[in-house]
Scaffold this active site. Structure first.
Site, short mmCIF file in Angstrom:
data_model
loop_
_atom_site.label_atom_id
_atom_site.label_comp_id
_atom_site.label_asym_id
_atom_site.label_seq_id
_atom_site.Cartn_x
_atom_site.Cartn_y
_atom_site.Cartn_z
N HIS A 243 1.12 -1.21 0.55
CA HIS A 243 0.04 -0.64 0.04
C HIS A 243 0.98 0.86 0.10
O HIS A 243 0.16 2.49 0.72
CB HIS A 243 -1.02 0.01 1.29
CG HIS A 243 -2.52 0.22 1.21
ND1 HIS A 243 -2.52 1.43 -0.26
CD2 HIS A 243 -3.47 0.57 1.42
CE1 HIS A 243 -3.90 1.52 -0.34
NE2 HIS A 243 -4.64 0.74 0.97
N ASP B 111 -2.81 1.15 -4.98
CA ASP B 111 -3.99 1.55 -4.58
C ASP B 111 -4.75 0.31 -4.28
O ASP B 111 -4.65 -0.85 -5.11
CB ASP B 111 -4.39 3.12 -4.51
CG ASP B 111 -4.29 3.09 -5.89
OD1 ASP B 111 -4.79 2.08 -6.82
OD2 ASP B 111 -4.57 4.09 -6.43
#
Length: 424
Positions: A394, A398
């Site tokens: 992350h 995304d």
């Protein structure tokens, strides 16, 4: 005699565990004969004899740690004279004969056996002479006691209930040391077996902790209808077998993934150690997690985007066999860009995989189940449904990126014929 020194067997490796000796002291060996298997933090390595001779000493026991550049075993080169004492055989035979003669002349020492045959009647007569009430006698029988063992405090030595309870209390205090010993023995017998964490498992523990603690993971799940993919595999399987290859679903998963990477190249990128640069890779080196006897290994198939399905199948078969035997080359463990964990082969449906750092993503493939699904006309059909779970880094990927990438990959798997348009 010559000492064989453990050579350098990899970058940064200073020690290894001796897994199995293939020879024993006194064995005749030939040049290039397998001598010992050692486990490094990368893989299982087989060490062979440098020349013919006789093994004279094993310096490191099985299960112990051997150091690089330290003696591993000693051997005598074939053809060299071996010194021996010509009287040693006669001496040993004489000593053996003397020991056997002494053993035969030594009288047997057997402990005398205790018999209670004559004690029971006397105990029974004394039991009847001790005064006690029926209730007390029943209490004595319940605790497997003898009235003669209990000091009576009543008139004419009558044994009272209080006397029995006092006797039981004293007996329990006296038996405490032996009871503690019994508890200790039981605790020792139930103690866990202790095994040091070494080799591939030790590296796996270290890398998984690093990946889980330094990479912010997020997960994305999806279902894929692989009915058409299974049908395609059944049609291609006999063609692959005719060329000596076993075609599983893994080569199809990998080929579709390499095609999807072309649409979302950031999924095949890696963040540098400083965390300020993204490195995009043109080649797609897809790793596959293998549950080997040495621990979890993730060898990877290089340049999947350039290989045919048969070439990928050949590499998958080679790497799977090598990993399960713990003999994967270090080159096959390096350079991965994205990974697949096929938990469905073991019966799993869902998983939350940990990223194989420094890669950006990994997918866990669940088992395929035949489930009812509605078609476009609303009719129920029997479809092969496979569950998948993605894990992404992350820091630079995304949810939208993984979703788009997964949809592209899913499209190729649900309509495998569409991959023909993209094959080079």
């Amino acid at each position: 005699m010559s000492d064989f020194l453990l050579p350098d067997i990899g970058e940064g490796i200073v020690e290894c565990e001796v897994v199995e000796w293939r020879v024993a002291e006194g064995d005749q060996i030939e040049e290039d004969q397998p001598i010992v298997e050692v486990m490094t933090d990368k893989a299982l390595v087989e060490i062979t004899a440098p020349e013919a001779g006789v093994v004279t000493k094993l310096y490191v026991a099985q299960g112990q740690i051997a150091k690089v550049h330290a003696p591993l075993f000693a051997y005598q080169v074939e053809g060299e004279n071996q010194t021996s004492d010509p009287t040693s055989n006669n001496k040993s035979e004489a000593e053996t004969e003397t020991a056997q003669s002494a053993a035969s002349e030594k009288p047997s020492e057997r402990p005398a056996e205790f018999s209670t045959a004559t004690a029971t009647p006397a105990a029974g007569r004394l039991y009847n002479k001790v005064p006690a009430s029926p209730a007390v006698r029943r209490l004595v029988r319940e605790h497997a006691l003898q009235l003669t063992e209990i000091a009576g405090s009543g008139k004419d030595g009558r044994v009272l209930k209080e006397d029995v309870l006092t006797h039981l209390d004293q007996a329990s205090q006296t038996a405490t040391p032996s009871s503690q010993a019994a508890v200790k023995t039981q605790a020792e017998s139930s103690a866990p077996r202790v095994e040091p964490l070494r080799g591939v498992r030790a590296v796996m523990a270290k890398r998984m902790v690093e990946a889980a603690s330094t990479i912010p993971h997020f997960h994305y799940g999806e279902e894929i209808d692989v009915t058409a993919l299974l049908a395609l595999r059944e049609r291609l399987k006999p063609l692959a077998e005719a060329q000596g290859e076993r075609l599983t679903l893994m080569p199809l998963f990998m080929k579709a993934m390499a095609l999807a990477v072309a649409e979302e190249p950031i999924v095949n990128a890696q963040l540098n150690a400083a965390g300020d640069e993204l490195h995009y890779y043109s080649q797609c080196n897809i790793g596959m997690a293998v549950d080997s006897k040495a621990g979890l290994m993730v060898p990877n198939v290089k340049n999947v985007e350039r290989l045919t399905l048969l070439e990928i199948a050949r590499e998958v078969g080679r790497l799977t066999t090598a990993a399960r035997e713990g003999r994967v080359d270090q080159a096959d463990l390096k350079g991965g860009t994205i990974s697949i964990s096929n938990i469905g082969a073991l019966g799993g449906t869902y998983a939350a995989p940990i990223i194989n750092a420094p890669e950006a993503a990994i997918v866990a493939i669940g088992k395929t189940q035949w489930l009812p699904r509605f078609d476009e006309q609303g009719a129920v059909q029997r479809r092969a449904i496979m569950t998948i779970t993605w894990a992404g880094d992350h820091r630079f990927i995304d949810g939208g990126t993984i979703a788009r990438f997964c949809n592209t990959w899913k499209g190729f798997l649900e309509a495998p014929d569409s991959m023909l348009l993209h094959l080079a």
